[in-house]
Write a protein that holds these residues in place. Structure first.
Motif, short mmCIF file in Angstrom:
data_model
loop_
_atom_site.label_atom_id
_atom_site.label_comp_id
_atom_site.label_asym_id
_atom_site.label_seq_id
_atom_site.Cartn_x
_atom_site.Cartn_y
_atom_site.Cartn_z
N GLU A 222 0.82 -1.21 0.00
CA GLU A 222 0.00 0.00 0.00
C GLU A 222 0.86 1.26 0.00
OE1 GLU A 222 -3.27 0.20 -0.49
OE2 GLU A 222 -3.02 -1.96 -0.83
N LEU A 223 2.01 1.20 0.66
CA LEU A 223 2.91 2.35 0.70
C LEU A 223 3.41 2.70 -0.71
CD1 LEU A 223 4.36 4.35 2.63
CD2 LEU A 223 6.28 2.74 2.65
N TYR A 224 3.77 1.69 -1.48
CA TYR A 224 4.24 1.93 -2.85
C TYR A 224 3.13 2.56 -3.70
CZ TYR A 224 8.85 -0.34 -2.88
OH TYR A 224 10.17 -0.64 -2.69
N LYS A 225 1.91 2.11 -3.50
CA LYS A 225 0.79 2.69 -4.25
C LYS A 225 0.60 4.16 -3.87
CE LYS A 225 -1.76 -1.68 -4.60
NZ LYS A 225 -2.98 -2.41 -4.19
N ARG A 226 0.74 4.46 -2.57
CA ARG A 226 0.59 5.84 -2.11
C ARG A 226 1.72 6.72 -2.63
NH1 ARG A 226 -0.24 5.26 4.22
NH2 ARG A 226 -0.57 7.52 4.14
N PHE A 227 2.92 6.17 -2.66
CA PHE A 227 4.04 6.92 -3.25
C PHE A 227 3.73 7.28 -4.71
CE2 PHE A 227 7.40 4.89 -0.25
CZ PHE A 227 7.27 5.94 0.64
N LEU A 228 3.15 6.32 -5.42
CA LEU A 228 2.82 6.56 -6.83
C LEU A 228 1.71 7.60 -6.96
CD1 LEU A 228 3.53 5.41 -9.71
CD2 LEU A 228 1.43 4.07 -9.49
N ASP A 229 0.67 7.47 -6.14
CA ASP A 229 -0.50 8.34 -6.26
C ASP A 229 -0.24 9.78 -5.80
OD1 ASP A 229 -2.06 6.27 -7.21
OD2 ASP A 229 -2.90 5.76 -5.25
N HIS A 230 0.57 9.94 -4.76
CA HIS A 230 0.68 11.25 -4.11
C HIS A 230 1.94 12.03 -4.45
CE1 HIS A 230 -2.86 10.12 -1.98
NE2 HIS A 230 -2.28 9.24 -1.19
N PHE A 231 2.89 11.40 -5.11
CA PHE A 231 4.16 12.10 -5.34
C PHE A 231 4.55 12.18 -6.81
CE2 PHE A 231 4.18 10.95 -0.91
CZ PHE A 231 4.59 12.13 -0.32
N GLY A 232 3.53 12.17 -7.67
CA GLY A 232 3.79 12.36 -9.09
C GLY A 232 4.63 13.59 -9.39
N PRO A 233 4.34 14.75 -8.78
CA PRO A 233 5.14 15.94 -9.06
C PRO A 233 6.62 15.79 -8.70
CG PRO A 233 3.04 16.57 -8.10
CD PRO A 233 3.12 15.08 -7.99
N VAL A 234 6.92 15.02 -7.64
CA VAL A 234 8.32 14.79 -7.28
C VAL A 234 9.01 13.94 -8.34
CG1 VAL A 234 9.90 13.72 -5.62
CG2 VAL A 234 7.95 15.04 -4.80
N TRP A 235 8.37 12.83 -8.73
CA TRP A 235 8.96 11.98 -9.77
C TRP A 235 9.12 12.80 -11.06
CZ3 TRP A 235 10.14 9.26 -6.07
CH2 TRP A 235 9.24 8.63 -5.20
N GLY A 236 8.13 13.64 -11.34
CA GLY A 236 8.19 14.47 -12.53
C GLY A 236 9.34 15.46 -12.48
N GLU A 237 9.60 16.02 -11.29
CA GLU A 237 10.70 16.97 -11.16
C GLU A 237 12.04 16.30 -11.39
OE1 GLU A 237 12.38 20.48 -8.19
OE2 GLU A 237 10.44 19.53 -7.80
N VAL A 238 12.20 15.08 -10.85
CA VAL A 238 13.46 14.36 -11.05
C VAL A 238 13.65 14.03 -12.54
CG1 VAL A 238 14.79 12.28 -10.52
CG2 VAL A 238 13.43 13.38 -8.73
N LEU A 239 12.59 13.56 -13.18
CA LEU A 239 12.69 13.20 -14.60
C LEU A 239 12.94 14.43 -15.46
CD1 LEU A 239 9.98 10.42 -15.06
CD2 LEU A 239 12.40 10.19 -14.50
N THR A 240 12.36 15.56 -15.09
CA THR A 240 12.59 16.80 -15.83
C THR A 240 14.06 17.22 -15.72
OG1 THR A 240 10.30 17.54 -15.52
CG2 THR A 240 11.94 19.23 -16.04
N LEU A 241 14.63 17.08 -14.54
CA LEU A 241 16.05 17.38 -14.36
C LEU A 241 16.91 16.46 -15.23
CD1 LEU A 241 16.05 17.77 -10.48
CD2 LEU A 241 16.72 19.56 -12.09
N ILE A 242 16.54 15.19 -15.26
CA ILE A 242 17.32 14.21 -16.03
C ILE A 242 17.23 14.51 -17.53
CG2 ILE A 242 17.43 11.76 -16.67
CD1 ILE A 242 16.50 11.13 -13.79
N ALA A 243 16.12 15.09 -17.96
CA ALA A 243 15.93 15.37 -19.39
C ALA A 243 16.84 16.47 -19.90
CB ALA A 243 14.47 15.73 -19.65
N SER A 244 17.46 17.24 -18.98
CA SER A 244 18.35 18.33 -19.39
C SER A 244 19.80 17.90 -19.23
CB SER A 244 18.09 19.57 -18.53
OG SER A 244 16.77 20.03 -18.73
N PRO A 245 20.55 17.82 -20.31
CA PRO A 245 21.94 17.33 -20.25
C PRO A 245 22.83 18.09 -19.28
CG PRO A 245 21.19 17.46 -22.53
CD PRO A 245 20.13 18.11 -21.70
N GLN A 246 22.54 19.37 -19.04
CA GLN A 246 23.41 20.15 -18.16
C GLN A 246 23.33 19.68 -16.71
OE1 GLN A 246 20.83 21.43 -19.89
NE2 GLN A 246 19.66 22.92 -18.68
#
Length: 262
Positions: free
Chosen positions: A124-148
């Motif tokens: 259940e914790l993993y599901k909550r991490f997925l449901d409630h922290f999309g913006p955090v995962w998105g921020e990390v992936l956005t950072l990764i998308a920039s080569p600098q």
């Protein structure tokens, strides 16, 4: 699951004295026969024990960004030890669900509160991490998308749960199959094994058996596979999830694939 030269743990593990689960997410094959570039994105356990030599290794590899996914209290208790020259940018991106802070686990256990130590809790914790922290995962992936911003490493405390979810989302976005993602998740058990022995001993002193402690201390595959199922049933595809919950756009998704695949 069988290992290939592209996925062997020995090839991807960065041997540091103060971080045992620091490893490269490059080298995995995708479903369209490409591979994830090595030396760009890493996952790790916490960096509060880094030695001077460890710091020099990170400097030599020219790391640009560290994303700390630990709770505020975890970060305060054990701050990351990064080189003092400021060349590596540290970003605090806390991932904490209501009612559960890893920083207070031992206090709870000493008070006799161990009913939460179960596989069902962590599923259940993993599901909550997925449901409630999309913006955090998105921020990390956005950072990764920039080569600098690369090389970049993201981490939590053990480098297996919050870090594991972030790694899984990235690899799935790049087209790595679930079997390889699960293999990558399982590598945490090998990397953390020696360090966990003393923690198992602490749990045993509190009357908690290794079997009861395992869902918390290990990196079992059940929570991760349950998260995969939850993502598919609730959001559809990994792309659907990232576009809706993580607030990414298609330009960023393309940049991730262009920058990290070969």
């Amino acid at each position: 699951m069988t290992e290939t030269p592209q996925t062997s743990l020995g090839d991807r593990r960065l041997l540091l004295s103060g971080a045992v689960n620091f490893r490269d997410l490059g080298g995995y094959l995708t479903t369209d026969s490409r591979s994830v570039r090595k030396g760009l994105v890493f996952r790790s356990d916490h960096l509060s024990r880094l030695t001077t030599k460890d710091q020099q290794i990170l400097q030599a590899l020219q790391f640009k960004v560290v994303c700390d996914l630990r709770t505020v209290r975890e970060q305060q208790r054990a701050p990351d030890l990064l080189p003092l020259d400021g060349a590596i940018r540290l970003l605090s991106l806390p991932v904490q669900v209501k009612g559960f802070d890893p920083a207070t686990v031992m206090d709870r256990l000493k008070a006799g509160d161990d009913a939460w130590l179960s596989m069902d809790f962590f599923i259940e914790l993993y599901k909550r991490f997925l449901d409630h922290f999309g913006p955090v995962w998105g921020e990390v992936l956005t950072l990764i998308a920039s080569p600098q911003n690369l090389p970049l490493v993201f981490h939590c405390t053990g480098g297996k749960d919050r870090t594991g979810i972030c790694a899984a989302l990235l690899l799935m976005t790049l087209g790595v199959n679930e079997e390889s993602v699960i293999m990558d998740h399982d590598y945490s058990n090998t990397c953390n094994d020696e360090r966990l022995q003393s923690i198992y001993a602490e749990f045993a002193a509190l009357g908690i058996s290794p079997e009861k402690a395992a869902p918390y201390l290990q990196a079992p595959i059940e929570p991760l596979t349950a998260m995969f199922d939850h993502l598919k049933k609730t959001y559809g595809t990994i792309e659907d999830y990232l576009l809706t919950k993580a607030k990414l756009d298609r330009t960023t998704l393309r940049a991730l694939q262009t920058g990290l695949l070969q």
